[in-house]
Design a protein around this motif. Structure first.
Motif, PDB file in Angstrom:
ATOM      1  N   GLU A  60       0.825  -1.209   0.000  1.00  0.00           N
ATOM      2  CA  GLU A  60       0.000   0.000   0.000  1.00  0.00           C
ATOM      3  C   GLU A  60       0.859   1.260   0.000  1.00  0.00           C
ATOM      4  O   GLU A  60       0.565   2.218  -0.704  1.00  0.00           O
ATOM      5  N   LEU A  61       1.926   1.250   0.777  1.00  0.00           N
ATOM      6  CA  LEU A  61       2.812   2.403   0.829  1.00  0.00           C
ATOM      7  C   LEU A  61       3.448   2.661  -0.541  1.00  0.00           C
ATOM      8  O   LEU A  61       3.496   3.804  -1.006  1.00  0.00           O
ATOM      9  N   ALA A  62       3.888   1.603  -1.203  1.00  0.00           N
ATOM     10  CA  ALA A  62       4.480   1.762  -2.540  1.00  0.00           C
ATOM     11  C   ALA A  62       3.436   2.267  -3.541  1.00  0.00           C
ATOM     12  O   ALA A  62       3.724   3.159  -4.342  1.00  0.00           O
ATOM     13  N   GLU A  63       2.212   1.718  -3.484  1.00  0.00           N
ATOM     14  CA  GLU A  63       1.160   2.144  -4.416  1.00  0.00           C
ATOM     15  C   GLU A  63       0.776   3.607  -4.198  1.00  0.00           C
ATOM     16  O   GLU A  63       0.597   4.358  -5.156  1.00  0.00           O
ATOM     17  N   THR A  65       2.418   6.074  -2.435  1.00  0.00           N
ATOM     18  CA  THR A  65       3.459   7.106  -2.328  1.00  0.00           C
ATOM     19  C   THR A  65       4.578   6.965  -3.345  1.00  0.00           C
ATOM     20  O   THR A  65       5.369   7.881  -3.512  1.00  0.00           O
ATOM     21  N   GLY A  66       4.694   5.789  -3.964  1.00  0.00           N
ATOM     22  CA  GLY A  66       5.811   5.531  -4.861  1.00  0.00           C
ATOM     23  C   GLY A  66       7.080   5.164  -4.116  1.00  0.00           C
ATOM     24  O   GLY A  66       8.108   4.903  -4.728  1.00  0.00           O
ATOM     25  N   LEU A  67       7.017   5.126  -2.786  1.00  0.00           N
ATOM     26  CA  LEU A  67       8.201   4.815  -1.986  1.00  0.00           C
ATOM     27  C   LEU A  67       8.347   3.302  -1.851  1.00  0.00           C
ATOM     28  O   LEU A  67       7.414   2.615  -1.456  1.00  0.00           O
ATOM     29  N   ALA A  68       9.511   2.802  -2.194  1.00  0.00           N
ATOM     30  CA  ALA A  68       9.814   1.381  -2.032  1.00  0.00           C
ATOM     31  C   ALA A  68      11.066   1.288  -1.167  1.00  0.00           C
ATOM     32  O   ALA A  68      11.864   2.217  -1.103  1.00  0.00           O
ATOM     33  N   GLY A  69      11.242   0.175  -0.507  1.00  0.00           N
ATOM     34  CA  GLY A  69      12.411  -0.018   0.310  1.00  0.00           C
ATOM     35  C   GLY A  69      12.373   0.750   1.620  1.00  0.00           C
ATOM     36  O   GLY A  69      13.408   0.951   2.247  1.00  0.00           O
ATOM     37  N   VAL A  70      11.190   1.192   2.031  1.00  0.00           N
ATOM     38  CA  VAL A  70      11.050   1.877   3.313  1.00  0.00           C
ATOM     39  C   VAL A  70      11.284   0.858   4.421  1.00  0.00           C
ATOM     40  O   VAL A  70      10.837  -0.285   4.338  1.00  0.00           O
ATOM     41  N   GLU A  71      11.985   1.263   5.454  1.00  0.00           N
ATOM     42  CA  GLU A  71      12.237   0.389   6.602  1.00  0.00           C
ATOM     43  C   GLU A  71      10.977   0.357   7.455  1.00  0.00           C
ATOM     44  O   GLU A  71      10.691   1.286   8.200  1.00  0.00           O
ATOM     45  N   LEU A  72      10.219  -0.721   7.302  1.00  0.00           N
ATOM     46  CA  LEU A  72       8.952  -0.847   8.018  1.00  0.00           C
ATOM     47  C   LEU A  72       9.203  -1.446   9.387  1.00  0.00           C
ATOM     48  O   LEU A  72       9.828  -2.494   9.516  1.00  0.00           O
ATOM     49  N   GLY A  73       8.720  -0.755  10.406  1.00  0.00           N
ATOM     50  CA  GLY A  73       8.883  -1.210  11.778  1.00  0.00           C
ATOM     51  C   GLY A  73       7.717  -2.073  12.223  1.00  0.00           C
ATOM     52  O   GLY A  73       6.904  -2.523  11.416  1.00  0.00           O
ATOM     53  N   SER A 114      -1.597   3.693  -7.299  1.00  0.00           N
ATOM     54  CA  SER A 114      -2.926   3.474  -6.728  1.00  0.00           C
ATOM     55  C   SER A 114      -3.937   3.251  -7.842  1.00  0.00           C
ATOM     56  O   SER A 114      -3.745   3.703  -8.973  1.00  0.00           O
ATOM     57  N   ALA A 115      -5.030   2.598  -7.492  1.00  0.00           N
ATOM     58  CA  ALA A 115      -6.124   2.411  -8.449  1.00  0.00           C
ATOM     59  C   ALA A 115      -6.675   3.784  -8.838  1.00  0.00           C
ATOM     60  O   ALA A 115      -6.684   4.708  -8.017  1.00  0.00           O
ATOM     61  N   PRO A 116      -7.145   3.947 -10.081  1.00  0.00           N
ATOM     62  CA  PRO A 116      -7.645   5.252 -10.534  1.00  0.00           C
ATOM     63  C   PRO A 116      -8.729   5.839  -9.636  1.00  0.00           C
ATOM     64  O   PRO A 116      -8.711   7.038  -9.358  1.00  0.00           O
ATOM     65  N   ASP A 117      -9.653   5.007  -9.145  1.00  0.00           N
ATOM     66  CA  ASP A 117     -10.712   5.544  -8.286  1.00  0.00           C
ATOM     67  C   ASP A 117     -10.148   6.030  -6.954  1.00  0.00           C
ATOM     68  O   ASP A 117     -10.628   7.009  -6.385  1.00  0.00           O
ATOM     69  N   GLU A 118      -9.102   5.381  -6.454  1.00  0.00           N
ATOM     70  CA  GLU A 118      -8.464   5.849  -5.219  1.00  0.00           C
ATOM     71  C   GLU A 118      -7.792   7.198  -5.438  1.00  0.00           C
ATOM     72  O   GLU A 118      -7.897   8.093  -4.601  1.00  0.00           O
ATOM     73  N   ARG A 119      -7.085   7.351  -6.561  1.00  0.00           N
ATOM     74  CA  ARG A 119      -6.403   8.624  -6.856  1.00  0.00           C
ATOM     75  C   ARG A 119      -7.401   9.769  -6.965  1.00  0.00           C
ATOM     76  O   ARG A 119      -7.131  10.884  -6.529  1.00  0.00           O
ATOM     77  N   GLU A 120      -8.578   9.509  -7.543  1.00  0.00           N
ATOM     78  CA  GLU A 120      -9.594  10.555  -7.708  1.00  0.00           C
ATOM     79  C   GLU A 120     -10.111  11.060  -6.369  1.00  0.00           C
ATOM     80  O   GLU A 120     -10.536  12.205  -6.264  1.00  0.00           O
TER      81      GLU A 120
END
Length: 164
Positions: A60-63, A65-73, A114-120
């Motif tokens: 979800e974070l990647a979809e 925000t575009g952020l990948a490789g975030v250190e998830l705690g 993100s899915a188009p409906d989510e972005r809207e």
């Protein structure tokens, strides 16, 4: 919720993404059934079949925000949210993972995954300080976000997830 209304139950993973200045990333969105009703909320969403909360949070974070490789705690909080969205009632068990990123600001975010409906339905992304959250009159979810952030920033990760 009344007994007559069907309720969709789902599991979700959310992310408390903090930057180097201890600001948290929130999205501003609305309910398509009630476009005038808006709120701020953390990145995240529903688990897909067979997916655990950690994998869902990273996806979800990647979809969103575009952020990948975030250190998830770890999971630092859990919640049972009941809400209406697009004319349907939901009961959502959600866990909140803590994550940190350094050197990322709003201009670096990319929601094209993100899915188009989510972005809207997302009008803005913003990094908030605890002080700004404490002062805002806007609706913010989870409702106890300020308390949770203060606890995390003051005392670190709790031994057991906080119940919101």
């Amino acid at each position: 919720m009344t007994a007559q209304e069907p309720v969709r139950r789902r599991e979700a993973a959310r992310v408390l993404l903090l930057d180097a200045a201890d600001r948290v990333l929130l999205f501003h969105g609305f309910d398509p059934a009630e476009p005038a009703r808006t709120w701020w909320f953390t990145p995240g969403g529903g688990l897909e079949p067979g997916e655990d909360s950690r994998a869902a949070a990273l996806r979800e974070l990647a979809e969103e925000t575009g952020l990948a490789g975030v250190e998830l705690g770890p999971v630092v909080a859990v919640d049972l949210a009941e809400f209406s969205y697009d004319g349907e009632r939901y009961q959502q068990r959600q866990c909140f993972h803590l994550a940190r990123t350094v050197g990322v600001g709003p201009v670096d975010l990319d929601s094209s995954g993100s899915a188009p409906d989510e972005r809207e339905q997302l009008s803005e992304a913003r990094w908030w300080t605890v002080a700004e959250l404490r002062r805002t009159a806007d609706q913010v979810y989870p409702e106890r976000l300020v308390e949770l952030l203060e606890l995390l920033l003051r005392g670190g990760v709790p031994v057991e997830p906080v119940r919101l």
